[in-house]
Design an enzyme around this catalytic site. Structure first.
Site, PDB file in Angstrom:
ATOM      1  N   ASP A  35       0.827  -1.214   0.000  1.00 19.03           N
ATOM      2  CA  ASP A  35       0.000   0.000   0.000  1.00 19.03           C
ATOM      3  C   ASP A  35       0.856   1.257   0.000  1.00 19.03           C
ATOM      4  OD1 ASP A  35      -2.778   0.529  -0.292  1.00 19.03           O
ATOM      5  OD2 ASP A  35      -2.779   1.503   1.670  1.00 19.03           O
TER       6      ASP A  35
ATOM      7  N   GLU B 222       0.190  10.815   5.582  1.00 15.35           N
ATOM      8  CA  GLU B 222       0.049   9.365   5.436  1.00 15.35           C
ATOM      9  C   GLU B 222       1.358   8.692   5.018  1.00 15.35           C
ATOM     10  OE1 GLU B 222      -3.715   8.282   3.648  1.00 15.35           O
ATOM     11  OE2 GLU B 222      -2.695   6.670   2.564  1.00 15.35           O
TER      12      GLU B 222
ATOM     13  N   GLU C 110     -11.128   6.350  -2.274  1.00 16.83           N
ATOM     14  CA  GLU C 110     -11.156   6.765  -0.877  1.00 16.83           C
ATOM     15  C   GLU C 110     -12.302   6.102  -0.113  1.00 16.83           C
ATOM     16  OE1 GLU C 110      -8.412   7.908  -0.274  1.00 16.83           O
ATOM     17  OE2 GLU C 110      -8.284  10.098  -0.320  1.00 16.83           O
TER      18      GLU C 110
ATOM     19  N   GLU D  17      -9.637  -2.815  -6.272  1.00 18.51           N
ATOM     20  CA  GLU D  17      -9.571  -2.893  -4.812  1.00 18.51           C
ATOM     21  C   GLU D  17      -9.690  -4.345  -4.328  1.00 18.51           C
ATOM     22  OE1 GLU D  17      -8.854  -0.722  -2.449  1.00 18.51           O
ATOM     23  OE2 GLU D  17      -8.726   1.059  -3.708  1.00 18.51           O
TER      24      GLU D  17
HETATM   25  C1  NFM Z   1      -5.341   0.246  -2.498  1.00 18.51           C
HETATM   26  C2  NFM Z   1      -5.740   1.493  -1.770  1.00 18.51           C
HETATM   27  N1  NFM Z   1      -6.939   2.031  -2.006  1.00 18.51           N
HETATM   28  C3  NFM Z   1      -7.323   3.151  -1.343  1.00 18.51           C
HETATM   29  C4  NFM Z   1      -6.494   3.767  -0.447  1.00 18.51           C
HETATM   30  C5  NFM Z   1      -6.966   4.968   0.302  1.00 18.51           C
HETATM   31  N2  NFM Z   1      -6.435   6.190  -0.201  1.00 18.51           N
HETATM   32  C6  NFM Z   1      -5.337   6.746   0.316  1.00 18.51           C
HETATM   33  O1  NFM Z   1      -4.678   6.286   1.213  1.00 18.51           O
HETATM   34  C7  NFM Z   1      -5.244   3.165  -0.227  1.00 18.51           C
HETATM   35  N3  NFM Z   1      -4.360   3.671   0.663  1.00 18.51           N
HETATM   36  N4  NFM Z   1      -4.911   2.033  -0.889  1.00 18.51           N
END
Ligand code: NFM
Length: 231
Positions: free
Chosen positions: A56, A98, A150, A220
């Site tokens: 991530d 983040e 998000e 996702e």
């Molecule tokens: C794979 C994925 N999708 C959404 C997010 C959330 N957005 C930012 O952090 C994330 N971190 N990773």
């Protein structure tokens, strides 16, 4: 008297909710994935969690570039009646925080970020983000994808914070990052921007935005699958 609205007009008032109803099962597949449910019930495999963390981090670095591209589209295309730029800038500021958080968390868990090799699902997702950065893709389509990206994390991690869940205490902070109320409000602001844009969009744009939403949901799910070691 106002003329009665057609079904299409009613559906367009809140296009996102219309789509989430239509694609309910796919949405649930992304927001209540077995990986998230395993965090929620405390059975999560720590090596899966570390895989997710490292992958991530790489994703988020690509995501920052994507958000920058959305900001440029907002500046060029939006009438900005909804303060779009401020909402997007707030999102970028949160991402700055983040990135630092990922670095701290990685060192806490003994994950060496410089050694992480992006896996296929991650590379595919980053390539998808890159395709949306093209100037051919308009603001409405890009911000729809942005909201969806998000919203999946917000919904997923908020689920782990509900009463009566067994989320391990050392993963609470992770869940808070995306599951907190402030992040929920931010996602709501994004959703309002998207709905406002879609109300005025052409049929072609609406179609493309719906496809972008479905693409995000699929990426996702693949990303969660990869984290669990299933892909
Ligand atoms: C794979 C994925 N999708 C959404 C997010 C959330 N957005 C930012 O952090 C994330 N971190 N990773």
């Amino acid at each position: 008297m106002q003329p009665q609205k057609t079904r299409e007009e009613v559906e367009k008032i809140n296009m996102i909710d219309t789509w989430l109803k239509k694609h309910r099962l796919i949405y649930v597949g992304a927001t209540r994935h077995p990986f998230i449910l395993s965090i929620r019930d405390g059975t999560v495999n720590l090596s899966s969690f570390k895989t997710w963390l490292g992958q991530d981090y790489i994703f988020v670095r690509a995501f920052v570039s994507f958000v920058a591209s959305v900001l440029i589209k907002a500046w060029k295309e939006s009438d900005d009646s909804g303060g779009d730029m401020e909402v997007l800038l707030g999102g970028m500021a949160a991402l700055n925080d983040e990135i630092q958080w990922f670095k701290n968390e990685a060192s806490k868990w003994g994950v060496q970020l410089s050694d992480i090799v992006p896996q296929k699902a991650n590379k595919d997702y980053c390539r998808f983000l890159e395709s949306l950065m093209s100037s051919e893709v308009n603001y409405t389509v890009a911000i729809t994808a942005f909201w969806a990206i998000e919203a999946v994390y917000q919904q997923s991690f908020a689920l782990c914070l509900e009463d009566g869940t067994n989320t391990p205490s050392d993963l609470q902070a992770t869940c808070q990052r995306w599951g907190n109320d402030g992040f929920g409000k931010y996602c709501h602001s994004l959703k309002q921007i998207v709905n406002r844009r879609l109300k005025k969009a052409s049929d072609d744009e609406i179609k493309k935005a719906e496809v972008a939403l479905l693409d995000v949901l699929e990426h996702e799910v693949n990303f969660w699958n990869m984290s669990r070691g299933a892909a």
